[in-house]
Design a protein around this motif. Structure first.
Motif, mmCIF file in Angstrom:
data_model
loop_
_atom_site.group_PDB
_atom_site.id
_atom_site.type_symbol
_atom_site.label_atom_id
_atom_site.label_comp_id
_atom_site.label_asym_id
_atom_site.label_seq_id
_atom_site.Cartn_x
_atom_site.Cartn_y
_atom_site.Cartn_z
ATOM 1 N N ALA A 25 -65.000 109.628 -88.913
ATOM 2 C CA ALA A 25 -65.061 108.934 -87.619
ATOM 3 C C ALA A 25 -66.213 107.940 -87.592
ATOM 4 O O ALA A 25 -67.307 108.199 -88.114
ATOM 5 N N THR A 26 -65.971 106.792 -86.994
ATOM 6 C CA THR A 26 -67.019 105.812 -86.736
ATOM 7 C C THR A 26 -66.937 105.407 -85.269
ATOM 8 O O THR A 26 -65.999 105.779 -84.571
ATOM 9 N N VAL A 70 -68.967 106.371 -82.984
ATOM 10 C CA VAL A 70 -69.318 107.533 -82.171
ATOM 11 C C VAL A 70 -70.644 107.264 -81.464
ATOM 12 O O VAL A 70 -71.653 107.001 -82.112
ATOM 13 N N SER A 99 -73.004 103.688 -85.832
ATOM 14 C CA SER A 99 -71.898 104.518 -86.306
ATOM 15 C C SER A 99 -70.840 103.576 -86.852
ATOM 16 O O SER A 99 -70.047 103.018 -86.081
ATOM 17 N N SER A 138 -63.963 109.499 -81.189
ATOM 18 C CA SER A 138 -64.844 108.331 -81.002
ATOM 19 C C SER A 138 -64.678 107.731 -79.602
ATOM 20 O O SER A 138 -65.657 107.444 -78.926
ATOM 21 N N SER A 172 -66.233 109.921 -77.027
ATOM 22 C CA SER A 172 -67.703 109.865 -77.036
ATOM 23 C C SER A 172 -68.193 108.601 -76.321
ATOM 24 O O SER A 172 -69.185 108.639 -75.592
ATOM 25 N N ARG A 173 -67.494 107.502 -76.524
ATOM 26 C CA ARG A 173 -67.942 106.241 -75.912
ATOM 27 C C ARG A 173 -67.767 106.265 -74.395
ATOM 28 O O ARG A 173 -68.628 105.812 -73.638
#
Lengths: 115, 177
Positions: free
Chosen positions: B82-83, B85, B107, B148, B151-152
């Motif tokens: 994952a990126t 994040v 991230s 992701s 999280s954002r």
């Protein structure tokens, strides 16, 4: 005679170890051991239960404020692994997280820089 | 700074395993920012797969003062690579309860920044913060969003709640959300 008594006296630590998580630490660490036992038996469901209990018992006040603690996000992924039936992977992730949090209990805060 | 942060991101997967990198953000007397203590504190063994410990001992404290921290959010195969994040509940608690004004996360190519404002409280209950942030991201994932994305959205909502100025972007260009 006095020297002999001193040599026979039980060893004591020269200073108490720092641990900000007392008294929660011992109960959480005990759950980690329970989880390790379950993992050894291949009972990953029980391991997850014990690790969840350990994390709950330890709570969230285990690290000094300067630590960039992203374990909560990783815990979410572990939850997802568990929900997808990957119990062994979930247990491994949670174990790593609980062990990290327990370790942080003994990390003293760094002196904060002047403002 | 941007190049250094990008280099730290590239260094976040030694031997294919996630390892958070970072440093301490310092300001000089003119407000110019730079990063010191790349790699963080030494002398304490801890799992950098999900933690970063900054080193707060600043070089040349007569010229520089520590104003924040930078760290990466890498996820290896166990986290589906994952990126994008954003901040964790732990990051938020650290900023509220700690001595700094600024926190920056990288991230993938995406970067995120939280800046404390006058509206940011001096205290937060860590239990409530962690539970709240975990449950929100989890709830969003159950609703079909990615980790992701969740999280954002969580980070943006908590920015409002805690009075952070929240910036998002990539390659060193950040826009306030």
């Amino acid at each position: 005679m006095l020297l002999a008594l001193l040599l026979l006296a039980p060893a004591t630590s020269s200073s108490p170890s720092f641990n900000r998580c007392q008294p929660r630490f011992e109960k959480a660490a005990a759950q980690l051991r329970v989880a390790d036992g379950a993992t050894k038996r291949g009972d990953y469901r029980a391991a997850n239960v014990a690790l969840d209990a350990g994390l709950e018992r330890l709570g969230y006040d285990y690290a000094p404020p300067e630590v960039a603690d992203d374990t909560d996000l990783h815990l979410i992924l572990a939850k997802g692994q568990q929900r997808n039936g990957k119990l062994r992977l979930a247990a491994a992730s949670k174990r790593s997280i609980l062990a990290s949090r327990l370790r942080l209990c003994s990390l003293p805060a760094q002196r904060t820089p002047r403002r | 700074m941007v190049a250094l942060m990008a280099a730290q991101w590239r260094a976040s997967f030694p031997h294919g395993h996630q390892k958070e990198q970072g440093g301490t953000i310092v300001a000089d007397q003119h407000g110019g920012l730079s990063i010191q203590n790349v790699g963080g504190a030494r002398g304490f063994r801890y799992n950098q797969g999900h933690l970063f410990l900054p080193n707060l001992r600043i070089s040349d404290p007569a010229r520089f003062r520590a104003v924040g921290t930078f760290h990466t959010h890498p996820y290896d195969g166990s986290g589906n690579w994952a990126t994008g994040v954003s901040f964790s509940g732990g990051d938020m608690g650290s900023l509220i309860l700690g001595p700094f004004l600024l926190s920056v996360v990288q991230s993938g190519p995406r970067m995120f920044a939280y800046v404390k404002t006058k509206l940011t409280p001096a205290y937060v209950d860590k239990w409530v913060l962690h539970k709240d942030s975990e449950e929100e991201v989890w709830m969003r994932m159950r609703a079909g969003q990615t980790f992701s994305q969740g999280s954002r959205i969580m980070a943006a909502g908590h920015a409002l709640q805690f009075g952070f100025a929240y910036y998002q972007g990539a390659h060193g260009v950040l826009t306030r959300i």
